[in-house]
Scaffold this active site. Structure first.
Site, PDB file in Angstrom:
ATOM      1  CG  ASP A 160     -28.481 -19.673  56.107  1.00 61.35           C
ATOM      2  OD1 ASP A 160     -28.423 -18.681  56.842  1.00 61.35           O
ATOM      3  OD2 ASP A 160     -29.561 -20.219  55.783  1.00 61.35           O
TER       4      ASP A 160
ATOM      5  CD  GLU B 268     -26.875 -18.452  60.645  1.00 60.08           C
ATOM      6  OE1 GLU B 268     -27.348 -17.353  60.980  1.00 60.08           O
ATOM      7  OE2 GLU B 268     -27.308 -19.095  59.675  1.00 60.08           O
TER       8      GLU B 268
END
Length: 695
Positions: free
Chosen positions: A349, A385
């Site tokens: 993330d 990401e």
């Protein structure tokens, strides 16, 4: 209680066991004292032991004669030192802290404002803080091994690699996926163990999934503002103990995850974990003090020159991944998950944080370099990401091989084309061909692009074709949260028609939306790169227009299996099988259009519907239709796209001598292997066709 005390060793960090007793080592450079606190089964503190020795920045002790109960040793930490929040120091022995190296907690975190009270309040937070659990058998169960000494790291077994390149990634929220599943035994619903139930495995196999990506399962705490709104975090991107499973999702701890990973491996599915190494649930300066903030806020988190927290994540704090000890914690966390549970890798993330230096982003930053040089992690599947909200935060394409990256350009360009935006053909063509504008450098290939149309963050697939605007009012932020730039469309009706519209109108709207969904899904499965689908999008789930549903731990995010569209499930399974059967849809080099000398064939041609090759002007003609033929290793495939609403007649390019085109898939009819006269081929409006050459 009295114990035998020795200085112990500074490694390994956390709690470990040796022939003499248990060793406790805590990294806290600015703390003047660290205490190891033991609790009984009623969570009463029964011992508080000062760590008497210090080696560099690590406080440590070895404790003998300490009984480890069958339930495990329940413990926490306390840290002493200067209390001066304006200087980034929060030392307060009233605050019980979770060991960053804890691999099990006795219960979940429950947010309470008392966790943020100043030192002057004098409130012992132990009743509000979960206790870490240490079990004697951990020493014999392939326990956490750190990478401090690379010369003694575990060898990688070439015959049993940690991971394999994914073809079809299935992003899955454990609770949302299983909470309402009627065939999952009720006690298992919402847990990791549910994923090894036959009904779940059968569904994954039918779809052709080869990689399951679990959204965060590490122990997390609710955000402060959600608690005040009566809402609960549904996604888990707010971790506290990164090595410990969240007790609500994985009550059996890492062993439950290990057994589930093994069950999925047995049917050819590898598991990766979505991990959050960019911030923690301690939030901004007003957040709870439950772990790293209390141990050493200035060390574990990034600050500016005035000791104010840097917020490159939008979540209140940013982990200082550039510091060696902090980076080591992340490396040890990943090694723990691989060694103990057998996961194949990780999705990261807001991964830009992991590579941000004072001079900007670098794919050679300390943490990324440590991962690259680690004999275990270098063999794992790593997916970034590649963005955050900090300076220079958008880094798509900057993570070096063998990293894969979420490709939001793919998502946006595919949606723009099907939304009907002008001059969208070129963008779609680039994404179909593997996004060479992003990844064609430094030896990278199309598989580096993780292609998706919808993910957990943003509209789900059904809502992409059902809402032109977001509807996030239930999140309690007056609809200010979530993206306003969704490239979505509603077919003239936001959400669902009322019953008053009549069954014919309701069915017509549903059919139109389903037609678009099939076209979007077909586009995804015929694109060069790596496919990713979010769980539930294959069966028509809706989040009622909420494009930031992190706060909806309820029926908004829970998959309604009773309403699942099984025909759509079958269609996705068919697309997956078609992709596997045609290597031309997933060969791993960028398209050039140049003629192969040996085969005298180009790897790609772009076609008008009249059978003529496209010229420069055709890309800007306003036509919503085009085709491309792909050639690879003796196999030819022809793809047609029509974002217009009217059907068009096709003139197919001539097949090779002795061959013919056969329709392999038509998204408008959801049919595979249809018998169509290639001389009278028709491409329906809002559809995709796949033709394969048969010789």
């Amino acid at each position: 209680m009295s114990f035998l005390i020795k200085n112990g060793q500074p490694r390994p960090l956390g709690v470990s066991i040796d022939d003499w007793g248990i060793n406790v080592a805590v990294l806290a450079p600015n703390a003047t004292a660290i205490y190891f606190c033991v609790f009984d089964s009623d969570e009463r503190e029964v011992a508080r032991i000062l760590l008497p020795a210090r080696t560099g920045d690590v406080h440590h002790v070895n404790i003998g004669d300490l009984n480890i109960p069958s339930m495990g040793l329940w413990y926490g930490l306390r840290a002493d030192g200067e209390y001066n929040p304006s200087a980034g120091l929060f030392y307060d022995t009233h605050k019980l802290l979770v060991d960053p190296y804890a691999i099990e907690l006795n219960r979940s975190f429950v947010y309470d404002d008392v966790l943020s009270e100043p030192k002057s309040a004098g409130i012992d937070t132990a009743p509000w803080v979960p206790k870490a659990v240490f079990r004697r058998e951990q020493a014999d169960e392939g326990g956490r091994q750190q990478t401090t000494d690379q010369n003694h790291a575990e060898p990688v077994d070439a015959a049993h690699p940690i991971s394999r390149p994914p073809q079809f990634i299935y992003e899955l929220s454990v609770k949302a996926f299983t909470q309402l599943h009627p065939d999952v035994p009720e006690p298992l619903r919402g847990t990791v163990a549910a994923l090894r139930e036959p009904c779940v495995i059968e569904h994954l196999v039918a779809l052709g999934v080869d990689t399951v990506e679990l959204m965060p399962i590490a122990a997390w705490v609710n955000e402060r503002h959600l608690s005040h709104l009566g809402l609960h975090n549904a996604w888990g991107y707010n971790p506290v103990a990164m090595m410990a499973t969240e007790p609500r999702l994985c009550p059996g701890g890492w062993r439950e995850l290990r057994d589930t990973v093994a069950a999925l491996k047995a049917v050819g599915i590898q598991v990766i974990l979505d991990v959050v190494f960019n911030h923690t649930g301690e939030g901004d300066v007003f957040g709870p003090i439950v772990s790293m903030r209390g141990l050493d806020n200035r060390f574990y988190y990034k600050h500016n020159d005035s000791f104010q927290l840097i917020n490159d994540t939008g979540c209140g704090n940013t982990i200082a991944c550039e510091r060696e000890g902090v980076a080591q914690l992340m490396v040890d966390t990943m090694r723990h998950w691989i060694l103990k549970t057998g996961v194949a890798g990780f999705r990261f993330d807001l991964a830009t944080v992991m590579g941000r230096l004072p001079t900007g982003f670098s794919n050679q930053a300390p943490l990324l370099s440590m991962m690259k040089n680690d004999p275990l992690l270098s063999q794992a599947l790593l997916i970034a990401e590649p963005w955050d909200v900090g300076p220079g935060g958008y880094q798509l394409g900057r993570f070096e091989s063998p990293w894969l990256e979420w490709n939001d350009k793919y998502r946006d360009d595919v949606r723009r084309y099907w939304q009907g935006q002008p001059n969208a053909l070129g963008g779609l063509a680039t994404r179909l061909a593997g996004s060479s504008d992003v990844f064609a450098h430094d030896g990278r290939t199309p598989k580096a692009s993780v292609n998706f149309i919808a993910a957990h963050d943003g509209f789900c697939l059904w809502d992409v074709v059902s809402y032109s605007h977001k509807y996030n009012q239930n999140n309690g932020e007056q609809n200010r949260d979530g993206s306003n730039d969704n490239h979505s469309w509603s077919h003239g009706v936001e959400g669902e028609l009322s019953e008053d519209a009549g069954p014919a109108a309701i069915q017509r709207l549903k059919d139109n939306r389903m037609r678009d969904i099939r076209a979007l899904l077909t586009t995804l499965f015929v694109s060069q790169g790596t496919v990713m689908l979010t769980a539930g999008d294959e069966l028509g789930r809706t989040q009622r227009g909420n494009n930031n549903a992190y706060a909806q731990d309820n029926e908004v995010t829970w998959i309604d299996w009773a309403q699942a569209d099984q025909s759509l499930v079958g269609f996705v399974g068919g697309l997956s099988a078609l992709r596997r059967s045609l290597s031309t849809l997933h060969f791993d080099h960028f398209l050039t259009g140049q003629v192969n000398v040996d085969a005298r064939l180009a790897d790609v041609h772009w076609w008008r519907v009249d059978g003529q090759e496209m010229q420069v002007g055709d890309w800007y003609s306003g036509s919503p239709c085009f085709g491309l033929s792909l050639y690879h290793d003796g196999e030819s495939v022809l793809l047609w796209f029509n974002a217009g609403h009217d059907a068009v007649s096709l003139t197919l390019p001539a097949p090779h001598v002795g061959c013919e085109w056969r329709l392999a898939c038509d998204s408008s009819t959801a049919q595979f292997c249809g018998d169509v006269d290639e001389k009278a081929a028709v491409l329906a409006g809002r559809s995709v066709q796949v033709w394969s050459e048969v010789c």
